[in-house]
Scaffold this motif. Structure first.
Motif, short mmCIF file in Angstrom:
data_model
loop_
_atom_site.label_atom_id
_atom_site.label_comp_id
_atom_site.label_asym_id
_atom_site.label_seq_id
_atom_site.Cartn_x
_atom_site.Cartn_y
_atom_site.Cartn_z
N LEU A 145 0.83 -1.21 0.00
CA LEU A 145 0.00 0.00 0.00
C LEU A 145 0.86 1.26 0.00
O LEU A 145 0.61 2.20 -0.77
N ARG A 146 1.90 1.28 0.83
CA ARG A 146 2.78 2.45 0.86
C ARG A 146 3.54 2.62 -0.45
O ARG A 146 3.68 3.74 -0.96
N ASN A 147 4.04 1.53 -1.02
CA ASN A 147 4.82 1.62 -2.25
C ASN A 147 3.98 2.10 -3.43
O ASN A 147 4.44 2.91 -4.24
N VAL A 148 2.77 1.59 -3.54
CA VAL A 148 1.93 1.96 -4.70
C VAL A 148 1.45 3.40 -4.57
O VAL A 148 1.52 4.18 -5.54
N LEU A 149 0.97 3.79 -3.40
CA LEU A 149 0.45 5.15 -3.23
C LEU A 149 1.56 6.19 -3.28
O LEU A 149 1.31 7.35 -3.58
N GLU A 163 -9.09 1.91 -9.21
CA GLU A 163 -8.00 1.42 -10.05
C GLU A 163 -6.75 1.12 -9.22
O GLU A 163 -6.08 0.10 -9.44
N ILE A 164 -6.44 1.98 -8.26
CA ILE A 164 -5.29 1.75 -7.41
C ILE A 164 -5.49 0.49 -6.57
O ILE A 164 -4.56 -0.30 -6.37
N ALA A 165 -6.71 0.29 -6.07
CA ALA A 165 -6.99 -0.92 -5.29
C ALA A 165 -6.80 -2.18 -6.13
O ALA A 165 -6.29 -3.19 -5.63
N HIS A 166 -7.20 -2.15 -7.40
CA HIS A 166 -7.00 -3.31 -8.28
C HIS A 166 -5.52 -3.59 -8.50
O HIS A 166 -5.09 -4.75 -8.54
N ASN A 167 -4.72 -2.52 -8.63
CA ASN A 167 -3.28 -2.71 -8.81
C ASN A 167 -2.65 -3.34 -7.56
O ASN A 167 -1.81 -4.24 -7.66
N ILE A 168 -3.06 -2.87 -6.38
CA ILE A 168 -2.54 -3.45 -5.14
C ILE A 168 -2.95 -4.91 -5.01
O ILE A 168 -2.16 -5.76 -4.60
N ARG A 185 -9.84 -9.34 -2.64
CA ARG A 185 -10.23 -7.93 -2.82
C ARG A 185 -9.39 -7.04 -1.92
O ARG A 185 -9.01 -7.44 -0.82
N VAL A 186 -9.12 -5.83 -2.40
CA VAL A 186 -8.43 -4.80 -1.63
C VAL A 186 -9.24 -3.51 -1.77
O VAL A 186 -9.60 -3.12 -2.89
N GLU A 187 -9.51 -2.86 -0.66
CA GLU A 187 -10.27 -1.62 -0.67
C GLU A 187 -9.51 -0.54 0.10
O GLU A 187 -8.93 -0.82 1.16
N ILE A 188 -9.51 0.68 -0.44
CA ILE A 188 -8.96 1.84 0.26
C ILE A 188 -10.12 2.50 1.01
O ILE A 188 -11.07 2.99 0.41
#
Length: 281
Positions: A145-149, A163-168, A185-188
């Motif tokens: 999460l830290r690296n992607v954001l 879209e960011i959640a799908h990438n994570i 699933r990943v949710e922000i």
């Protein structure tokens, strides 16, 4: 001798090794089974285990995983002294990612938290390839999460959460595949920004709305002037139209119960009236 680790398809995890336990191992297993038979029925309470529908059991015999696959739900016979088993829960697990302080691409400090949904699809891999599969997945989710954001700007984080959640999710699923984990699933959940930044964004949005309102008002004035110009052209070409407009205005004023009636007087008649009054004097 154990096979060496090589690149390509020749690599094998701990769960894929199928080596025998040797002659001494079979002797120990036979003695353990004989002990169960001799102490029957008292030993049955310690040797028979129940595996629930949503669980799988990974059995180690003399330190080695039994071949084929994890044991299915039902009754499981465990030999004393030689067998050790581990239960693995296959239900979906939910982990709340605590707020992570992140410096975005445009140098804005934010705090972002999220939630991860995953499940174990391979009980043997989750036991043999990692010491604590849940803790490893939890820590990896925080780091990902830290690296992607950190590679996204604040506006992208606020507008492209899905879209960011799908990438994570794709990155986590690829990294945890060898652990027998399937990330569903990943949710922000929330993006927190400093109060100073909130005030600046609010002022910017207000200025943008005011500028848009001025543009709309100017376009309205322009359209109104064009319409008035067209109306004046029609009235000049047809004098009767001006009289009809005058009568319509009087009818409108009469419906409002006004006692004052305004009569339009051409400007070119005013000098004539003053001239006539001067001659009479």
């Amino acid at each position: 001798m154990l096979p060496s680790w090589t690149s390509g398809t020749s690599r094998k995890s701990l769960a894929d090794r199928k080596e025998g336990i040797g002659v001494c191992g079979w002797i120990l297993v036979s003695l353990s089974f004989l002990f169960v038979v001799l102490t029957f029925p008292f030993s049955i309470w310690a040797c028979v285990k129940i595996i629930k529908e949503y669980e799988r059991a990974v059995v180690f015999r003399l330190g080695r995983i039994l071949p084929k696959k994890a044991k299915s739900p039902g009754l499981l016979l465990v030999l004393p002294c030689t067998d050790v088993f581990t239960k693995v829960d296959l239900r979906t697990v939910t982990w709340n990612i605590p707020p992570q302080e992140i410096l975005t691409k445009d140098s804005v400090t934010t705090q972002v938290d999220g939630v991860v949904y995953y499940r174990i699809y391979s009980a043997i891999s989750s036991v043999a390839n990692v010491s604590n599969v849940h803790l490893a997945t939890y820590l990896l989710a925080q780091t990902t999460l830290r690296n992607v954001l950190g590679t996204q700007s604040l506006s992208q984080i606020l507008s492209s959460r899905e879209e960011i959640a799908h990438n994570i999710q794709a990155m986590l699923d690829s990294a945890t595949h060898k652990w027998g984990i399937k990330v569903a699933r990943v949710e922000i959940k929330d993006v927190r920004i400093p109060m100073e930044m909130q005030r600046a964004m609010a002022a910017e949005a207000e200025a943008t709305r005011e500028a848009r309102a001025k543009v709309v008002a100017a376009e309205g004035e322009m359209n109104a002037s064009k319409a008035l110009k067209q109306a004046s052209t029609v009235l000049v070409e047809s004098p009767v139209a001006l009289q009809l407009r005058y009568l319509q205005t009087l009818a409108t004023m009469a419906t409002e119960k006004n006692s004052t009636i305004v009569f339009p007087l051409p400007i070119n008649m005013v000098p004539g009236l003053y001239k006539n009054n001067g001659e009479k004097k």
